[in-house]
Write a protein that holds these residues in place. Structure first.
Motif, mmCIF file in Angstrom:
data_model
loop_
_atom_site.group_PDB
_atom_site.id
_atom_site.type_symbol
_atom_site.label_atom_id
_atom_site.label_comp_id
_atom_site.label_asym_id
_atom_site.label_seq_id
_atom_site.Cartn_x
_atom_site.Cartn_y
_atom_site.Cartn_z
ATOM 1 N N ILE A 1 140.367 80.486 -25.891
ATOM 2 C CA ILE A 1 141.683 81.075 -25.659
ATOM 3 C C ILE A 1 142.344 80.369 -24.482
ATOM 4 C CG2 ILE A 1 141.113 83.322 -26.661
ATOM 5 C CD1 ILE A 1 140.729 84.414 -23.831
ATOM 6 N N ALA A 2 143.665 80.450 -24.426
ATOM 7 C CA ALA A 2 144.420 79.689 -23.425
ATOM 8 C C ALA A 2 144.393 80.322 -22.036
ATOM 9 C CB ALA A 2 145.869 79.525 -23.889
ATOM 10 N N GLU B 1 143.353 86.186 -19.086
ATOM 11 C CA GLU B 1 143.854 87.549 -18.914
ATOM 12 C C GLU B 1 143.484 88.419 -20.114
ATOM 13 O OE1 GLU B 1 145.217 88.730 -16.137
ATOM 14 O OE2 GLU B 1 144.860 86.727 -15.301
ATOM 15 N N SER B 2 142.884 89.561 -19.841
ATOM 16 C CA SER B 2 142.423 90.432 -20.921
ATOM 17 C C SER B 2 143.586 90.995 -21.736
ATOM 18 C CB SER B 2 141.565 91.562 -20.348
ATOM 19 O OG SER B 2 142.298 92.332 -19.421
ATOM 20 N N GLN B 3 144.728 91.247 -21.093
ATOM 21 C CA GLN B 3 145.893 91.765 -21.824
ATOM 22 C C GLN B 3 146.397 90.729 -22.825
ATOM 23 O OE1 GLN B 3 145.678 91.507 -18.512
ATOM 24 N NE2 GLN B 3 146.082 93.472 -17.551
ATOM 25 N N ASP B 4 146.361 89.461 -22.432
ATOM 26 C CA ASP B 4 146.790 88.389 -23.335
ATOM 27 C C ASP B 4 145.847 88.261 -24.521
ATOM 28 O OD1 ASP B 4 148.935 87.864 -21.684
ATOM 29 O OD2 ASP B 4 147.913 86.246 -20.611
ATOM 30 N N LEU B 5 144.550 88.467 -24.279
ATOM 31 C CA LEU B 5 143.582 88.411 -25.370
ATOM 32 C C LEU B 5 143.876 89.508 -26.386
ATOM 33 C CD1 LEU B 5 141.030 87.326 -26.729
ATOM 34 C CD2 LEU B 5 139.689 88.770 -25.183
ATOM 35 N N TYR B 6 144.113 90.724 -25.903
ATOM 36 C CA TYR B 6 144.427 91.845 -26.805
ATOM 37 C C TYR B 6 145.713 91.563 -27.574
ATOM 38 C CZ TYR B 6 145.688 96.446 -28.507
ATOM 39 O OH TYR B 6 146.047 97.489 -29.314
ATOM 40 N N ARG B 7 146.745 91.124 -26.868
ATOM 41 C CA ARG B 7 148.033 90.855 -27.508
ATOM 42 C C ARG B 7 147.892 89.766 -28.577
ATOM 43 N NH1 ARG B 7 150.539 89.282 -23.286
ATOM 44 N NH2 ARG B 7 150.760 91.379 -22.465
ATOM 45 N N GLU C 1 148.554 90.146 -32.594
ATOM 46 C CA GLU C 1 149.561 89.300 -33.246
ATOM 47 C C GLU C 1 148.956 88.385 -34.302
ATOM 48 O OE1 GLU C 1 151.165 87.229 -29.901
ATOM 49 O OE2 GLU C 1 152.400 88.927 -29.259
ATOM 50 N N GLY C 2 147.647 88.241 -34.294
ATOM 51 C CA GLY C 2 146.990 87.357 -35.251
ATOM 52 C C GLY C 2 147.091 85.887 -34.885
ATOM 53 N N SER C 3 147.239 85.592 -33.602
ATOM 54 C CA SER C 3 147.411 84.199 -33.188
ATOM 55 C C SER C 3 146.153 83.557 -32.615
ATOM 56 C CB SER C 3 148.556 84.100 -32.170
ATOM 57 O OG SER C 3 148.258 84.865 -31.015
ATOM 58 N N ALA D 1 137.345 82.930 -31.970
ATOM 59 C CA ALA D 1 137.700 83.975 -31.006
ATOM 60 C C ALA D 1 137.732 85.342 -31.687
ATOM 61 C CB ALA D 1 139.043 83.664 -30.354
ATOM 62 N N ILE D 2 138.263 85.386 -32.893
ATOM 63 C CA ILE D 2 138.301 86.647 -33.647
ATOM 64 C C ILE D 2 136.883 87.135 -33.936
ATOM 65 C CG2 ILE D 2 138.894 87.661 -35.897
ATOM 66 C CD1 ILE D 2 141.450 85.925 -35.802
#
Length: 161
Positions: free
Chosen positions: A78-79, A82-88, A92-94, A99-100
């Motif tokens: 992941i880029a 931040e845990s919030q970015d991971l959840y988001r 969003e399916g991005s 990672a999924i």
């Protein structure tokens, strides 16, 4: 020997299940044949109607979710860390497939899943190997391996109908 029975149980939660749960309709029991009636069997709710199922798990294990985000970032999956970015990104399916899959594995180890039971049973051999008496005994037999001599795990999947 450990026998782990499994019948119609989730091994690793699906992406759809993890994303579900926040819609108020998800909190209602459902009819398996879409025709509710008196005495009808019901399907369990898909969530609490407020949080997604993944968000609920994160609320129960926030530090571990942060550690997962940091680990996935360190591994280049992941880029951002931040845990919030991971959840988001998950919602969003991005995210990429790896990672999924790591998120699904993280979730299955924090629910009552067959995977958690099997992984725990497989750890039994390592626990035996750490006992001083077992180590002393097997120090006399260096060609033998401890877990193979004491542990057998059988997953008995039962299918009816």
């Amino acid at each position: 020997t450990q026998i782990i029975p499994a019948y119609n149980e989730v091994v690793v939660p699906a992406v759809d299940f993890l994303r579900a749960g926040a819609d108020p309709e998800d909190a209602k029991n459902g009819s398996p044949d879409a025709q509710p009636g008196l005495g009808d069997l019901t399907l369990p709710p898909k969530g609490d109607g407020v949080n997604t199922n993944l968000a609920f798990m994160i609320s129960q294990f926030p530090d571990e979710w942060c550690f997962l985000a940091k680990r996935l970032h360190a591994e280049g999956l992941i880029a951002t860390r931040e845990s919030q970015d991971l959840y988001r990104s998950f919602m969003e399916g991005s995210l990429n497939r790896e990672a999924i899959n790591q998120i699904r594995l993280w979730a299955c180890l924090r629910t009552q899943s067959v995977a958690k039971t099997v992984i725990g049973a497989l750890q039994y051999g390592r626990a035996l190997a750490s006992l001083p008496k077992i180590r002393e005994h097997y120090a006399q037999y260096p060609d033998k391996r401890i877990p193979e001599d004491h542990v057998e795990v059988i997953l008995a999947h039962q299918t009816y109908g």
